[in-house]
Design an enzyme around this catalytic site. Structure first.
Site, PDB file in Angstrom:
ATOM      1  N   HIS A  26      -5.578  -1.780   4.573  1.00 37.88           N
ATOM      2  CA  HIS A  26      -5.537  -0.702   3.350  1.00 37.88           C
ATOM      3  C   HIS A  26      -4.723  -0.970   2.290  1.00 37.88           C
ATOM      4  CE1 HIS A  26      -2.062  -0.574   6.161  1.00 37.88           C
ATOM      5  NE2 HIS A  26      -1.668   0.822   5.907  1.00 37.88           N
TER       6      HIS A  26
ATOM      7  N   HIS B 218       4.745   7.281   2.595  1.00 38.26           N
ATOM      8  CA  HIS B 218       5.589   6.269   2.508  1.00 38.26           C
ATOM      9  C   HIS B 218       4.972   5.026   1.386  1.00 38.26           C
ATOM     10  CE1 HIS B 218       3.031   4.715   5.610  1.00 38.26           C
ATOM     11  NE2 HIS B 218       2.899   3.535   5.096  1.00 38.26           N
TER      12      HIS B 218
ATOM     13  N   TYR C 120       9.459   1.890   9.899  1.00 40.69           N
ATOM     14  CA  TYR C 120       9.750   2.933   8.808  1.00 40.69           C
ATOM     15  C   TYR C 120      11.171   3.433   8.632  1.00 40.69           C
ATOM     16  CZ  TYR C 120       4.526   3.549   8.949  1.00 40.69           C
ATOM     17  OH  TYR C 120       3.269   3.361   8.929  1.00 40.69           O
TER      18      TYR C 120
ATOM     19  N   HIS D 272       1.158  -0.595  15.007  1.00 34.60           N
ATOM     20  CA  HIS D 272       0.435   0.483  15.154  1.00 34.60           C
ATOM     21  C   HIS D 272      -1.203   0.056  15.779  1.00 34.60           C
ATOM     22  CE1 HIS D 272       2.421   2.998  11.922  1.00 34.60           C
ATOM     23  NE2 HIS D 272       2.357   2.291  11.127  1.00 34.60           N
TER      24      HIS D 272
ATOM     25  N   HIS E 181       0.713  -1.310  -0.013  1.00 37.61           N
ATOM     26  CA  HIS E 181      -0.075  -0.024  -0.004  1.00 37.61           C
ATOM     27  C   HIS E 181       0.902   1.274  -0.034  1.00 37.61           C
ATOM     28  CE1 HIS E 181       0.854  -0.631   4.434  1.00 37.61           C
ATOM     29  NE2 HIS E 181       0.883   0.739   4.367  1.00 37.61           N
TER      30      HIS E 181
ATOM     31  N   GLU F 111       8.123   1.410   4.286  1.00 36.20           N
ATOM     32  CA  GLU F 111       7.706   0.617   5.568  1.00 36.20           C
ATOM     33  C   GLU F 111       7.727  -0.913   5.061  1.00 36.20           C
ATOM     34  OE1 GLU F 111       3.311   0.653   6.136  1.00 36.20           O
ATOM     35  OE2 GLU F 111       3.650   0.360   8.369  1.00 36.20           O
TER      36      GLU F 111
HETATM   37 FE   FE2 Z   1       1.927   1.761   5.990  1.00 35.96          FE
END
Ligand code: FE2
Length: 311
Positions: A203, A218, A259, A250, A154, A269
């Site tokens: 995502h 990113h 990251y 997260h 993503h 990432e």
């Molecule tokens: Fe991400």
């Protein structure tokens, strides 16, 4: 067939300051597979477990950042229909001829309200993952070089007008809103972060409200396990790759993450975990006060560089 329309993020073209240095980084340290170079000097890569010809294209430029993000759609008629739908929404579209990108069919290109160039395409040559379709082993030799992510997963993009992107992605492009981040109460809690999926992933693309258009936060590369995220961190340490955040988890998407920056300053990432939402799953909301844990769940900490550094 359950999945129709837009299938997945298929490719991103990244601007780098030194093409050969960037090629060595993505090939030897990240562990991507170099799959070609074209007449414009662009270098093409894929992750070892991807089947399509390329998912990352590097272009030498004076400034870092992202040229475009491309999503693969089911077939040519889907591409034509989405082209019409995007125009009806009010955006101009442009047809980029087949072959402009190596081994890639015609692309429909348009500019998002946030200023990012997005493309849709239906065709890209499948070159395989190095394993047979009959009785395959669990991994191929390319899976053991560098960090070796399994796929381009993503991207997170920063720009203005994320609410206009929301209408486009949900009402025209067929994405669902998996998670969202709200601004402060005194500003009326506007939606300032939106995480969209066109699949079963938490995502496929995400946006954060930001005054400058077209910015890259990113590109994310999927690791098969949390242990492989930690091993990617070992490889970053061995190679003095500058790390922004992590290893941590997260709250947003529950992803396990590191990251870091490539040699041109583009953030990337290495990512694992998360959960598997469906289009009818409830949208998760992070309040402004809750967001520090959304960003870094164990520490509950806002990292200044993460919020301000983009390319
Ligand atoms: Fe991400």
């Amino acid at each position: 067939m359950a999945m129709t329309g837009i299938l997945r993020p298929g490719h991103a073209q990244l601007r780098v300051l030194d093409l050969e240095q960037a090629t060595r980084f993505y090939r030897d340290i990240m562990g991507l597979v170099e799959t070609g170079r074209d007449g414009q000097g662009r270098v093409y890569f894929k992750c070892w477990d991807e089947h399509d010809h390329s998912s990352l294209i590097l272009r030498q430029a004076d400034g870092a950042g992202i040229d475009f993000i491309g999503f693969k759609v089911l077939n040519a008629s889907t591409l034509d229909q989405l082209d019409k739908d995007i125009q009806a929404f009010g955006l101009k579209t442009e047809r980029v001829p087949a072959g402009d990108l190596l081994e890639t069919g015609e692309r429909v290109r348009f500019v998002l309200p946030t200023g990012h160039v997005m493309e849709l395409y239906a065709e890209k040559t499948q070159i395989g993952n190095g394993l047979p379709a009959v009785n395959p082993a669990p991994w191929a030799p390319d899976a053991d070089r560098g960090m070796a992510p399994v796929r381009f997963d993503h991207c997170l993009l920063y720009g203005p007008n994320v609410m206009a992107n929301k209408v486009l992605f949900m009402e025209v492009l067929g994405f669902h809103l998996v998670e969202r981040i709200l601004g402060p109460a005194e500003a009326g809690e506007p939606e300032i972060g939106l995480f969209f999926s066109c699949s079963h992933k938490t995502h496929d693309i995400a946006f954060v409200e930001y005054p400058e258009p077209g910015k890259l936060h990113h590109l994310s590369f999927r690791m098969p396990t949390w242990e492989r995220v930690l091993r990617a961190g070992d490889i970053m340490g061995m190679n003095k790759v500058p790390i922004d955040i992590g290893p941590t988890r997260h709250g947003v998407t529950r992803g396990e993450t590191i990251y870091a920056w490539d040699p041109s300053g583009n953030r990337f990432e290495t990512f694992a975990g998360g959960y598997e939402p469906y289009p009818d799953s409830r949208t998760i909301t992070w309040t402004f006060e809750g967001f520090p844990h959304g960003l870094d769940f164990p520490q509950g900490k806002l990292h200044d560089s993460f919020l301000t550094v983009v390319t």
